[in-house]
Design a protein around this motif. Structure first.
Motif: not given
Length: 195
Positions: A92-100, A122-134
């Protein structure tokens, strides 16, 4: 957003705490608020998000979103977590980021105000899975400061990532220093190499 910005700026003006450090990044990301030692932490980090006019998302139990207060909680940025399907959150987070969609996912990685041996990973796993910066943000009662720190990309090397995170948070005692916990993940102390 202008009303929220005005409320945040008034709050910072009235608060004994000062907002210092870098500006909050404008791109989507994960916002770590630590040390989590008081309910006032949420108010302070909400003030950061509103000051920078950045929509925030806060992870909460999905039952809260499905209850009668669900629409209000969702409007305030609550994101329900279905613990039986945690991978769905990353998708869901990846999809939201891709939608801008622009947002900061606010996480208190300790998971509780009480002292504990390990942060939740969880924050580390989410960051790796989504590619979002921390983005790291700390609160310190002694200096009366809330500081926006560096923005980091997480890697497969958990120990190296956490060493960098510990270096930043070493200066922060939180609002109630006696409740502070050292930033450490259980994965760092595993017998097998972490890579």
């Amino acid at each position: 957003m202008r009303i929220r910005r005005a409320l945040a700026d008034l709050g910072w003006w009235l608060s004994p705490y000062r907002l210092v450090g870098r500006p909050l990044p404008s791109e989507p990301g994960i916002f770590l608020g630590a040390p989590h030692t008081s309910n006032w932490d949420f108010v302070a980090f909400l003030g950061v998000a509103w000051h920078y006019e950045m929509p925030m998302k806060v992870l909460i139990k999905d039952s809260w979103v499905k209850g009668p207060a669900g629409p209000l909680i969702t409007a305030m940025g609550g994101v329900g977590v279905d613990r039986s399907r945690p991978s769905g959150l990353v998708e869901d987070l990846v999809h939201r980021a891709e939608r801008g969609e622009h947002f900061q996912l606010v996480i208190a990685p300790k998971g509780t105000r009480s002292p504990r041996d390990y942060w939740r990973s969880g924050f580390h796993r989410i960051a790796l899975g989504s590619g979002l910066p921390v983005t790291l943000a700390g609160i310190d009662h002694g200096r009366r400061e809330v500081e926006i720190g560096p923005t980091l990309m997480m890697s497969d090397d958990v120990r190296a990532d956490m060493a960098e995170i510990r270096a930043f948070y070493a200066r922060f005692g939180g609002v109630v220093p006696a409740r502070r916990s050292e930033p450490r993940l259980r994965e760092e102390d595993a017998d097998q190499p972490v890579r």
